[in-house]
Design a protein around this motif. Structure first.
Motif, PDB file in Angstrom:
ATOM      1  N   VAL A  96       0.868  -1.178   0.000  1.00 31.63           N
ATOM      2  CA  VAL A  96       0.000   0.000   0.000  1.00 31.63           C
ATOM      3  C   VAL A  96       0.904   1.227   0.000  1.00 31.63           C
ATOM      4  N   LEU A  97       0.773   2.071  -1.023  1.00 34.37           N
ATOM      5  CA  LEU A  97       1.660   3.223  -1.156  1.00 34.37           C
ATOM      6  C   LEU A  97       0.898   4.529  -0.955  1.00 34.37           C
ATOM      7  N   PHE A  98       1.558   5.483  -0.320  1.00 33.15           N
ATOM      8  CA  PHE A  98       1.050   6.846  -0.244  1.00 33.15           C
ATOM      9  C   PHE A  98       2.251   7.777  -0.170  1.00 33.15           C
ATOM     10  N   TYR A 137      12.040   0.263 -13.067  1.00 31.68           N
ATOM     11  CA  TYR A 137      11.845  -1.145 -13.455  1.00 31.68           C
ATOM     12  C   TYR A 137      13.029  -2.010 -13.037  1.00 31.68           C
ATOM     13  N   VAL A 138      13.507  -1.840 -11.814  1.00 31.53           N
ATOM     14  CA  VAL A 138      14.642  -2.654 -11.368  1.00 31.53           C
ATOM     15  C   VAL A 138      14.143  -3.988 -10.818  1.00 31.53           C
ATOM     16  N   SER A 139      14.978  -4.999 -10.918  1.00 33.48           N
ATOM     17  CA  SER A 139      14.636  -6.313 -10.386  1.00 33.48           C
ATOM     18  C   SER A 139      14.948  -6.350  -8.895  1.00 33.48           C
ATOM     19  N   GLU A 140      14.347  -7.315  -8.197  1.00 31.19           N
ATOM     20  CA  GLU A 140      14.681  -7.499  -6.784  1.00 31.19           C
ATOM     21  C   GLU A 140      16.157  -7.841  -6.626  1.00 31.19           C
ATOM     22  N   ALA A 141      16.694  -8.612  -7.551  1.00 35.47           N
ATOM     23  CA  ALA A 141      18.101  -9.008  -7.453  1.00 35.47           C
ATOM     24  C   ALA A 141      19.035  -7.814  -7.508  1.00 35.47           C
ATOM     25  N   ASP A 142      18.612  -6.758  -8.195  1.00 34.72           N
ATOM     26  CA  ASP A 142      19.465  -5.573  -8.374  1.00 34.72           C
ATOM     27  C   ASP A 142      19.066  -4.424  -7.457  1.00 34.72           C
ATOM     28  N   MET A 231       6.906   4.453 -10.528  1.00 29.20           N
ATOM     29  CA  MET A 231       7.529   5.781 -10.605  1.00 29.20           C
ATOM     30  C   MET A 231       9.042   5.575 -10.543  1.00 29.20           C
ATOM     31  N   SER A 232       9.772   6.402 -11.252  1.00 27.62           N
ATOM     32  CA  SER A 232      11.222   6.308 -11.140  1.00 27.62           C
ATOM     33  C   SER A 232      11.644   6.859  -9.783  1.00 27.62           C
ATOM     34  N   LEU A 233      12.669   6.254  -9.219  1.00 32.23           N
ATOM     35  CA  LEU A 233      13.231   6.710  -7.957  1.00 32.23           C
ATOM     36  C   LEU A 233      14.569   7.375  -8.245  1.00 32.23           C
ATOM     37  N   GLN A 234      14.781   8.540  -7.639  1.00 31.96           N
ATOM     38  CA  GLN A 234      15.967   9.343  -7.918  1.00 31.96           C
ATOM     39  C   GLN A 234      16.839   9.451  -6.667  1.00 31.96           C
ATOM     40  N   PRO A 235      18.137   9.750  -6.836  1.00 34.37           N
ATOM     41  CA  PRO A 235      19.005   9.914  -5.672  1.00 34.37           C
ATOM     42  C   PRO A 235      18.436  10.940  -4.699  1.00 34.37           C
ATOM     43  N   GLY A 236      18.358  10.546  -3.445  1.00 36.59           N
ATOM     44  CA  GLY A 236      17.785  11.405  -2.416  1.00 36.59           C
ATOM     45  C   GLY A 236      16.320  11.166  -2.139  1.00 36.59           C
ATOM     46  N   ASP A 237      15.631  10.396  -2.972  1.00 32.83           N
ATOM     47  CA  ASP A 237      14.272   9.975  -2.634  1.00 32.83           C
ATOM     48  C   ASP A 237      14.332   9.021  -1.442  1.00 32.83           C
TER      49      ASP A 237
END
Length: 280
Positions: A96-98, A137-142, A231-237
């Motif tokens: 669940v995301l918010f 779109y990163v994998s769990e392994a990465d 959503m893309s995650l960026q450095p500092g998120d």
């Protein structure tokens, strides 16, 4: 490394905590603990510094939020099965995301404001994941290669605003001062297993939360991978990963914060926070 930001609100400088627990200034090497300073190559450069040559900081300056210029503070709800049970809600089949407003972010020892009209302000100790490399779109392994480190988060929440005022949860989560971060950003190389960290929270000296990241429903790898699909995650998120049981909502009867109380909370290896509640 234990990276910190210190100084008056809005004027924080970058620093680190040395092996003796002393604060040293990093401003000759990075402008802030934020954004591109959290990329893997930047952290490698900081890690290679001769810490004994960094200037010691005199006195006891204010400790700011451990990450500056946060782009997104993504939170995960009901991520501990026993917390879902105390909330009277089913265990989620997907995270669940918010979002928590970035204007809620404050330092780990700053006051927490009880919002005007609030009757149900609550506490939540949480593990924060600090992103250090863009993730899409990163994998769990990465997934862990995209993590710069971890921090303590107090996901302060107003339950009436969150649950009883219509719409989504955000209005009960994003009030000013509802996002204390820190005291440190502890880089991932110092956290052997993010799924085995003891966490706790006290109000006025009474312990209410006493849990472990072992009981997360969705672990760090899964969360980074899952969120990066939407959503893309960026450095500092920052991703705040949910709370163990013991929140005020789950007490019988429910118990909520009032002005003049003290919250103290921490996670093993990541430091402690302490906040006094004040009327907003």
């Amino acid at each position: 490394m234990k990276l910190v930001r210190y100084g008056a609100a809005g004027q924080e400088r970058p620093g680190l905590i040395d092996a003796e627990g002393r604060l040293r200034d990093l401003s000759a090497h990075v402008p802030d603990i934020a954004g591109t300073a959290l990329l893997p190559e930047s952290l490698e450069r900081l890690n290679a510094l001769d810490v004994t040559g960094l200037p010691l900081v005199d006195g006891t300056p204010r400790t700011g939020a451990c990450v500056g210029a946060v782009g997104k503070l993504v939170c995960v709800g009901l991520n501990y099965s026993d917390h879902a049970a105390e909330s009277g809600l089913p265990v989620p089949t997907e995270p669940v995301l918010f979002m928590k407003a970035t204007s809620s972010i404050v330092g780990p020892y700053d006051d927490v404001e009880i919002p005007r009209g609030s009757t149900k302000t609550d506490w939540e100790v949480e593990l924060g994941i600090v992103i250090g490399k863009p993730a899409k779109y990163v994998s769990e392994a990465d997934a862990l290669s995209h993590v710069a480190g971890y921090c303590v988060v107090n996901d302060v929440s107003e339950r009436e605003f969150q649950i009883e005022r219509g719409g989504q949860w955000d209005k009960g989560k994003g009030c000013d001062t509802f996002g204390p971060l820190g005291p440190w950003l502890v880089t991932s190389d110092e956290v052997k297993d993010p799924q085995d960290l003891h966490m706790w929270l006290e109000v006025d000296g009474k312990r209410f939360q006493d849990g472990s990241t072992r009981t997360m429903i969705f672990g760090v790898k899964h969360l980074v991978s899952y969120i990066s699909r939407f959503m893309s995650l960026q450095p500092g998120d920052i991703i705040s990963t949910g709370t163990p049981p013991g929140v005020g909502l789950g007490q019988k009867p429910p118990l909520y914060l009032k002005a003049g109380q003290t919250m103290r909370l921490g996670i093993d290896g990541l430091g402690e926070q302490r906040q006094t509640t004040v009327q907003g």
